[in-house]
Write a protein that holds these residues in place. Structure first.
Motif, PDB file in Angstrom:
ATOM      1  N   GLN A  40     -43.259 -16.145  -0.005  1.00 31.68           N
ATOM      2  CA  GLN A  40     -44.340 -16.351   1.055  1.00 31.68           C
ATOM      3  C   GLN A  40     -44.360 -15.259   1.803  1.00 31.68           C
ATOM      4  OE1 GLN A  40     -44.144 -20.157   2.783  1.00 31.68           O
ATOM      5  NE2 GLN A  40     -46.391 -20.073   3.537  1.00 31.68           N
ATOM      6  N   ALA A  41     -45.235 -14.481   1.979  1.00 28.86           N
ATOM      7  CA  ALA A  41     -45.572 -13.566   2.936  1.00 28.86           C
ATOM      8  C   ALA A  41     -46.078 -14.069   4.395  1.00 28.86           C
ATOM      9  CB  ALA A  41     -46.345 -12.048   2.495  1.00 28.86           C
ATOM     10  N   PRO A  42     -45.870 -13.459   5.454  1.00 23.86           N
ATOM     11  CA  PRO A  42     -46.489 -13.743   6.776  1.00 23.86           C
ATOM     12  C   PRO A  42     -47.995 -13.995   6.655  1.00 23.86           C
ATOM     13  CG  PRO A  42     -44.829 -12.257   7.107  1.00 23.86           C
ATOM     14  CD  PRO A  42     -45.038 -12.158   5.702  1.00 23.86           C
ATOM     15  N   GLY A  43     -48.497 -15.212   6.885  1.00 25.39           N
ATOM     16  CA  GLY A  43     -49.980 -15.392   6.863  1.00 25.39           C
ATOM     17  C   GLY A  43     -50.572 -15.547   5.710  1.00 25.39           C
ATOM     18  N   LYS A  44     -49.979 -15.709   4.466  1.00 20.48           N
ATOM     19  CA  LYS A  44     -50.038 -16.134   3.169  1.00 20.48           C
ATOM     20  C   LYS A  44     -49.507 -17.398   2.495  1.00 20.48           C
ATOM     21  CE  LYS A  44     -51.086 -11.244   1.806  1.00 20.48           C
ATOM     22  NZ  LYS A  44     -50.643 -10.455   0.695  1.00 20.48           N
ATOM     23  N   GLU A  45     -50.071 -17.864   1.743  1.00 18.81           N
ATOM     24  CA  GLU A  45     -49.478 -19.176   1.030  1.00 18.81           C
ATOM     25  C   GLU A  45     -48.409 -18.972   0.412  1.00 18.81           C
ATOM     26  OE1 GLU A  45     -53.751 -21.766   0.889  1.00 18.81           O
ATOM     27  OE2 GLU A  45     -52.828 -21.298  -0.966  1.00 18.81           O
ATOM     28  N   ARG A  46     -47.600 -20.012   0.178  1.00 16.82           N
ATOM     29  CA  ARG A  46     -46.560 -19.560  -0.745  1.00 16.82           C
ATOM     30  C   ARG A  46     -47.108 -19.732  -2.202  1.00 16.82           C
ATOM     31  NH1 ARG A  46     -41.194 -23.203   0.111  1.00 16.82           N
ATOM     32  NH2 ARG A  46     -41.577 -22.340   2.286  1.00 16.82           N
ATOM     33  N   GLN A  82     -34.005 -10.822 -11.207  1.00 21.07           N
ATOM     34  CA  GLN A  82     -34.005  -9.345 -10.880  1.00 21.07           C
ATOM     35  C   GLN A  82     -35.311  -8.883 -10.677  1.00 21.07           C
ATOM     36  OE1 GLN A  82     -31.123  -7.443 -11.575  1.00 21.07           O
ATOM     37  NE2 GLN A  82     -32.616  -5.729 -10.976  1.00 21.07           N
ATOM     38  N   MET A  83     -35.568  -7.958  -9.722  1.00 23.87           N
ATOM     39  CA  MET A  83     -36.656  -7.497  -9.246  1.00 23.87           C
ATOM     40  C   MET A  83     -36.421  -5.988  -9.223  1.00 23.87           C
ATOM     41  SD  MET A  83     -37.634  -9.844  -6.076  1.00 23.87           S
ATOM     42  CE  MET A  83     -36.186  -9.396  -5.056  1.00 23.87           C
ATOM     43  N   ASP A  84     -37.229  -5.252 -10.132  1.00 23.22           N
ATOM     44  CA  ASP A  84     -37.308  -3.774 -10.243  1.00 23.22           C
ATOM     45  C   ASP A  84     -38.583  -3.370  -9.953  1.00 23.22           C
ATOM     46  OD1 ASP A  84     -35.482  -4.649 -13.360  1.00 23.22           O
ATOM     47  OD2 ASP A  84     -34.740  -3.793 -11.418  1.00 23.22           O
ATOM     48  N   SER A  85     -38.646  -2.015  -9.545  1.00 18.59           N
ATOM     49  CA  SER A  85     -39.677  -1.364  -9.325  1.00 18.59           C
ATOM     50  C   SER A  85     -40.597  -1.966  -8.058  1.00 18.59           C
ATOM     51  CB  SER A  85     -40.781  -1.070 -10.624  1.00 18.59           C
ATOM     52  OG  SER A  85     -40.325  -0.569 -11.552  1.00 18.59           O
ATOM     53  N   LEU A  86     -39.665  -2.461  -7.185  1.00 19.40           N
ATOM     54  CA  LEU A  86     -40.352  -3.238  -5.899  1.00 19.40           C
ATOM     55  C   LEU A  86     -41.262  -2.443  -5.031  1.00 19.40           C
ATOM     56  CD1 LEU A  86     -36.935  -4.638  -4.826  1.00 19.40           C
ATOM     57  CD2 LEU A  86     -39.372  -5.976  -5.503  1.00 19.40           C
ATOM     58  N   ASP A  87     -42.316  -2.853  -4.591  1.00 15.67           N
ATOM     59  CA  ASP A  87     -43.059  -2.122  -3.756  1.00 15.67           C
ATOM     60  C   ASP A  87     -43.315  -3.050  -2.605  1.00 15.67           C
ATOM     61  OD1 ASP A  87     -45.640  -2.792  -5.955  1.00 15.67           O
ATOM     62  OD2 ASP A  87     -45.449  -4.059  -4.261  1.00 15.67           O
ATOM     63  N   ALA A  88     -44.206  -2.578  -1.513  1.00 18.29           N
ATOM     64  CA  ALA A  88     -44.381  -3.057  -0.208  1.00 18.29           C
ATOM     65  C   ALA A  88     -44.957  -4.510  -0.399  1.00 18.29           C
ATOM     66  CB  ALA A  88     -45.080  -2.129   0.605  1.00 18.29           C
ATOM     67  N   GLU A  89     -45.956  -4.669  -1.372  1.00 20.54           N
ATOM     68  CA  GLU A  89     -46.478  -5.901  -1.596  1.00 20.54           C
ATOM     69  C   GLU A  89     -45.522  -6.860  -1.956  1.00 20.54           C
ATOM     70  OE1 GLU A  89     -49.841  -4.607  -0.222  1.00 20.54           O
ATOM     71  OE2 GLU A  89     -49.854  -6.534  -1.280  1.00 20.54           O
ATOM     72  N   ASP A  90     -44.276  -6.903  -2.316  1.00 22.71           N
ATOM     73  CA  ASP A  90     -43.213  -7.686  -2.661  1.00 22.71           C
ATOM     74  C   ASP A  90     -42.557  -8.177  -1.474  1.00 22.71           C
ATOM     75  OD1 ASP A  90     -42.616  -5.550  -5.697  1.00 22.71           O
ATOM     76  OD2 ASP A  90     -43.722  -7.477  -5.529  1.00 22.71           O
ATOM     77  N   THR A  91     -42.935  -7.664  -0.359  1.00 24.10           N
ATOM     78  CA  THR A  91     -42.428  -8.309   0.864  1.00 24.10           C
ATOM     79  C   THR A  91     -42.331  -9.515   1.209  1.00 24.10           C
ATOM     80  OG1 THR A  91     -42.017  -5.798   1.808  1.00 24.10           O
ATOM     81  CG2 THR A  91     -41.945  -7.852   3.543  1.00 24.10           C
ATOM     82  N   ALA A  92     -41.658 -10.495   1.310  1.00 21.30           N
ATOM     83  CA  ALA A  92     -41.765 -11.810   1.417  1.00 21.30           C
ATOM     84  C   ALA A  92     -40.451 -12.344   1.562  1.00 21.30           C
ATOM     85  CB  ALA A  92     -42.553 -12.586   0.448  1.00 21.30           C
ATOM     86  N   MET A  93     -40.534 -13.828   2.033  1.00 15.19           N
ATOM     87  CA  MET A  93     -39.382 -14.609   2.031  1.00 15.19           C
ATOM     88  C   MET A  93     -39.503 -15.208   0.659  1.00 15.19           C
ATOM     89  SD  MET A  93     -36.689 -15.881   3.822  1.00 15.19           S
ATOM     90  CE  MET A  93     -37.086 -15.988   5.386  1.00 15.19           C
TER      91      MET A  93
END
Length: 129
Positions: A40-46, A82-93
């Motif tokens: 869940q990212a800020p302002g977005k649904e889980r 396992q999370m690879d090739s992470l990008d800014a869009e993956d930022t979340a809780m």
């Protein structure tokens, strides 16, 4: 009462990797339940990220296919992401969740949060570009 405890979050630069872990308090959870990772990212649904059913069948959100891998170690009562090739869009809780009802992992839908009864407290993943 089943307890789930996530770990492994942190800050990473774009292109980097992280491995999240979710420790379950009971071995029965790992053996026969539907388990999943949500975020869940800020302002977005889980939203569902990856799930694994009691038969070990794995499913992924389109946004993470080819980059994330869900797995579990029954002997350690632990679920991994396992999370690879992470990008800014993956930022979340990121949250781990589990449910005894096989409908939670039904192929007719993909990881609907309200179908999961047990949740961890979450671990923050921050990806800087």
């Amino acid at each position: 009462q089943v307890q789930l405890v996530e770990s492994g979050g942190g800050s990473v630069q774009a292109g980097g990797s992280l491995r999240l872990a979710c420790a379950a308090s009971e071995s029965t959870v790992m053996g026969g339940w539907c388990m999943g990772w949500f975020r869940q990212a800020p302002g977005k649904e889980r939203e569902g990220v990856a799930g694994i059913d009691r038969d070990g069948i794995r499913r992924y959100a389109d946004s993470v296919k080819g980059r994330f891998t869900i797995s579990k170690d029954n002997a350690k009562n632990t679920l991994y992401l396992q999370m690879d090739s992470l990008d800014a869009e993956d930022t979340a809780m990121y949250y781990c969740a589990a449910d005894w009802d096989p409908l939670a992992c039904d192929v007719r839908w993909f990881l609907i949060p309200r179908r999961f009864h047990y949740w961890g407290q979450g671990t923050q993943v921050t990806v800087s570009s």
